[in-house]
Write an enzyme that holds these catalytic residues in place. Structure first.
Site, PDB file in Angstrom:
ATOM      1  N   GLY A  10      -5.250  30.622   4.392  1.00  0.00           N
ATOM      2  CA  GLY A  10      -4.908  29.538   5.309  1.00  0.00           C
ATOM      3  C   GLY A  10      -5.274  28.186   4.726  1.00  0.00           C
ATOM      4  N   SER A  12      -3.223  25.870   3.769  1.00  0.00           N
ATOM      5  CA  SER A  12      -2.127  24.900   3.903  1.00  0.00           C
ATOM      6  C   SER A  12      -2.420  23.772   4.876  1.00  0.00           C
ATOM      7  CB  SER A  12      -0.852  25.629   4.349  1.00  0.00           C
ATOM      8  OG  SER A  12      -1.134  26.491   5.436  1.00  0.00           O
ATOM      9  N   VAL A  62      -2.230  37.490   6.152  1.00  0.00           N
ATOM     10  CA  VAL A  62      -3.489  38.230   5.957  1.00  0.00           C
ATOM     11  C   VAL A  62      -3.545  39.495   6.817  1.00  0.00           C
ATOM     12  CG1 VAL A  62      -4.876  36.232   5.233  1.00  0.00           C
ATOM     13  CG2 VAL A  62      -4.808  36.855   7.654  1.00  0.00           C
ATOM     14  N   ASN A  87     -10.616  31.967   5.679  1.00  0.00           N
ATOM     15  CA  ASN A  87     -10.462  30.848   6.621  1.00  0.00           C
ATOM     16  C   ASN A  87      -9.296  31.033   7.580  1.00  0.00           C
ATOM     17  OD1 ASN A  87     -10.461  27.807   7.457  1.00  0.00           O
ATOM     18  ND2 ASN A  87      -8.417  28.180   6.590  1.00  0.00           N
ATOM     19  N   TYR A 160      -9.731  35.723  21.040  1.00  0.00           N
ATOM     20  CA  TYR A 160     -10.245  34.886  19.947  1.00  0.00           C
ATOM     21  C   TYR A 160     -11.771  35.044  19.845  1.00  0.00           C
ATOM     22  CZ  TYR A 160     -11.066  30.654  17.129  1.00  0.00           C
ATOM     23  OH  TYR A 160     -11.452  29.768  16.141  1.00  0.00           O
ATOM     24  N   LYS A 164     -14.005  36.539  16.670  1.00  0.00           N
ATOM     25  CA  LYS A 164     -15.019  35.770  15.930  1.00  0.00           C
ATOM     26  C   LYS A 164     -16.406  36.426  16.033  1.00  0.00           C
ATOM     27  CE  LYS A 164     -12.344  32.624  14.166  1.00  0.00           C
ATOM     28  NZ  LYS A 164     -12.175  32.504  12.695  1.00  0.00           N
TER      29      LYS A 164
HETATM   30  P1  NAP Z   1      -4.990  25.512  11.849  1.00  0.00           P
HETATM   31  O1  NAP Z   1      -4.996  24.050  11.653  1.00  0.00           O
HETATM   32  O2  NAP Z   1      -4.175  26.116  12.927  1.00  0.00           O
HETATM   33  O3  NAP Z   1      -4.623  26.207  10.445  1.00  0.00           O
HETATM   34  C1  NAP Z   1      -4.584  27.605  10.378  1.00  0.00           C
HETATM   35  C2  NAP Z   1      -4.371  28.032   8.952  1.00  0.00           C
HETATM   36  O4  NAP Z   1      -4.402  29.476   8.917  1.00  0.00           O
HETATM   37  C3  NAP Z   1      -3.024  27.600   8.402  1.00  0.00           C
HETATM   38  O5  NAP Z   1      -3.166  27.328   7.034  1.00  0.00           O
HETATM   39  C4  NAP Z   1      -2.164  28.836   8.617  1.00  0.00           C
HETATM   40  O6  NAP Z   1      -1.079  28.972   7.729  1.00  0.00           O
HETATM   41  C5  NAP Z   1      -3.176  29.933   8.358  1.00  0.00           C
HETATM   42  N1  NAP Z   1      -2.784  31.194   8.967  1.00  0.00           N
HETATM   43  C6  NAP Z   1      -2.592  31.474  10.275  1.00  0.00           C
HETATM   44  N2  NAP Z   1      -2.213  32.760  10.414  1.00  0.00           N
HETATM   45  C7  NAP Z   1      -2.156  33.294   9.169  1.00  0.00           C
HETATM   46  C8  NAP Z   1      -1.818  34.568   8.654  1.00  0.00           C
HETATM   47  N3  NAP Z   1      -1.446  35.562   9.452  1.00  0.00           N
HETATM   48  N4  NAP Z   1      -1.877  34.756   7.318  1.00  0.00           N
HETATM   49  C9  NAP Z   1      -2.234  33.755   6.490  1.00  0.00           C
HETATM   50  N5  NAP Z   1      -2.572  32.514   6.916  1.00  0.00           N
HETATM   51  C10 NAP Z   1      -2.518  32.296   8.240  1.00  0.00           C
HETATM   52  O7  NAP Z   1      -6.465  26.060  12.126  1.00  0.00           O
HETATM   53  P2  NAP Z   1      -7.894  25.456  11.716  1.00  0.00           P
HETATM   54  O8  NAP Z   1      -8.427  24.741  12.900  1.00  0.00           O
HETATM   55  O9  NAP Z   1      -7.860  24.782  10.407  1.00  0.00           O
HETATM   56  O10 NAP Z   1      -8.719  26.817  11.622  1.00  0.00           O
HETATM   57  C11 NAP Z   1      -9.115  27.397  10.390  1.00  0.00           C
HETATM   58  C12 NAP Z   1     -10.181  28.451  10.674  1.00  0.00           C
HETATM   59  O11 NAP Z   1     -11.303  27.817  11.297  1.00  0.00           O
HETATM   60  C13 NAP Z   1      -9.733  29.551  11.640  1.00  0.00           C
HETATM   61  O12 NAP Z   1     -10.303  30.779  11.256  1.00  0.00           O
HETATM   62  C14 NAP Z   1     -10.303  29.095  12.965  1.00  0.00           C
HETATM   63  O13 NAP Z   1     -10.486  30.175  13.839  1.00  0.00           O
HETATM   64  C15 NAP Z   1     -11.606  28.494  12.496  1.00  0.00           C
HETATM   65  N6  NAP Z   1     -12.217  27.549  13.438  1.00  0.00           N
HETATM   66  C16 NAP Z   1     -11.549  26.413  13.825  1.00  0.00           C
HETATM   67  C17 NAP Z   1     -12.177  25.543  14.709  1.00  0.00           C
HETATM   68  C18 NAP Z   1     -11.532  24.260  15.174  1.00  0.00           C
HETATM   69  O14 NAP Z   1     -12.090  23.615  16.079  1.00  0.00           O
HETATM   70  N7  NAP Z   1     -10.402  23.830  14.616  1.00  0.00           N
HETATM   71  C19 NAP Z   1     -13.453  25.834  15.198  1.00  0.00           C
HETATM   72  C20 NAP Z   1     -14.082  26.994  14.794  1.00  0.00           C
HETATM   73  C21 NAP Z   1     -13.459  27.836  13.895  1.00  0.00           C
HETATM   74  P3  NAP Z   1       0.336  28.199   8.003  1.00  0.00           P
HETATM   75  O15 NAP Z   1       0.052  26.760   7.712  1.00  0.00           O
HETATM   76  O16 NAP Z   1       1.290  28.809   7.056  1.00  0.00           O
HETATM   77  O17 NAP Z   1       0.681  28.419   9.435  1.00  0.00           O
END
Ligand code: NAP
Length: 256
Positions: A10, A12, A62, A87, A160, A164
């Site tokens: 992830g 991107s 993934v 990630n 979710y 986690k």
């Molecule tokens: P995001 O902006 O929605 O980005 C998600 C990323 O994961 C994108 O690169 C997406 O790829 C990729 N992805 C989703 N499904 C996938 C799959 N099946 N196979 C491969 N790649 C996949 O999310 P984010 O906020 O950056 O979150 C990143 C991580 O941090 C996640 O594990 C999330 O649970 C965790 N997290 C986030 C927060 C928050 O507040 N944002 C807080 C705690 C934890 P595409 O671009 O191709 O769609």
């Protein structure tokens, strides 16, 4: 340093993009994995190149065993894999109350957030063990991006939270199992970070942060998480494994 290879799932968008760019600035070669956002992934790779580092863009879900195998092969083609950052993750497509959550949403979120990362880590662990035994590369490291949702209940996205909580135990299990090979495993546990994932609830979180939800009264940014990844990737915690790094503005503190 530029031959050190990191696989970031992830990579991107959002936090993953921030991690890739921070690693690139430190000279790492990165595998930028994405699922659907091909253009975004290409742009991240271009940014990496502009920083003078190398990136390989690999589409893979993934949650798919065949895709995971292709992803790992692409990473190993670049040299010994020294860092895996699990990630990639997703929120449920629809926030539904716990009493209405569908089995399909449960299965999808668990597959992407827990089952996929578990079996990706298992596959990468075999490669890392072989590298260690062959004396190739430095001490490998695995970092899982968890969430405060591992312990904070949100009844409108229970799948979710469960995923986690599973990532937390997955970190402990691999830390325990891989220590004998010198492979340390860590969890970074972000709080509220400004990305596409949280953009749908921006107003709600703006208000909660204003009202003092977190001692540090601001949104986190991807670079807050990326800096923690970099600190760990430098290898400065050799006698720590299974450790959880809270990157959450103090959200986890119990306060009176
Ligand atoms: P995001 O902006 O929605 O980005 C998600 C990323 O994961 C994108 O690169 C997406 O790829 C990729 N992805 C989703 N499904 C996938 C799959 N099946 N196979 C491969 N790649 C996949 O999310 P984010 O906020 O950056 O979150 C990143 C991580 O941090 C996640 O594990 C999330 O649970 C965790 N997290 C986030 C927060 C928050 O507040 N944002 C807080 C705690 C934890 P595409 O671009 O191709 O769609």
């Amino acid at each position: 340093m530029s031959e050190r290879v990191a696989l970031v799932t992830g990579g991107s968008r959002g936090i993953g993009r921030g991690i890739v760019l921070a690693l690139a600035r430190a000279g790492w070669t990165t595998v930028v994995n994405y699922h659907s956002a091909a253009q975004a992934a290409k742009e991240v790779a271009a940014e990496v190149n502009a920083l003078g580092a190398k990136a390989a863009v690999v589409q893979a879900d993934v949650g798919s065993a065949a895709d995971r195998e292709r992803l790992v092969q692409a990473a190993l083609d670049l040299g010994p894999l020294e860092l895996l950052v699990n990630n990639a993750g997703m929120a449920p497509r629809q926030r539904a109350d716990l009493l209405q959550m569908s089995e399909s949403s449960y299965d999808e979120v668990m597959n992407v957030n827990l089952r996929g990362p578990f079996f990706l880590t298992q596959r990468v662990a075999h490669a890392m063990i072989q590298q260690v035994q062959a004396g190739a590369g430095g001490a490998p490291t695995i970092i899982n991006i968890g969430s405060v949702s591992a312990y904070a209940s949100s009844t409108n996205r229970g799948e979710y939270c469960i995923s986690k909580a599973g990532v937390a135990m997955m970190t402990a299990l691999f830390a325990d199992r891989l220590a004998e090979y010198g492979i340390n495993v860590y969890e970074i546990r972000p709080g509220i970070i400004a990305t596409d994932m949280t953009s749908v609830v921006q107003e709600k979180y703006d208000r909660m942060i204003d009202e003092g939800l977190t001692p540090i009264r601001r949104w986190g940014i991807p670079d807050d998480v990326a800096r923690a990844v970099l600190a760990i990737a430098k290898g400065d915690f050799p006698f720590s494994t299974g450790e959880v790094f809270n990157v959450d503005g103090g959200f986890h503190l119990r306060r009176l």
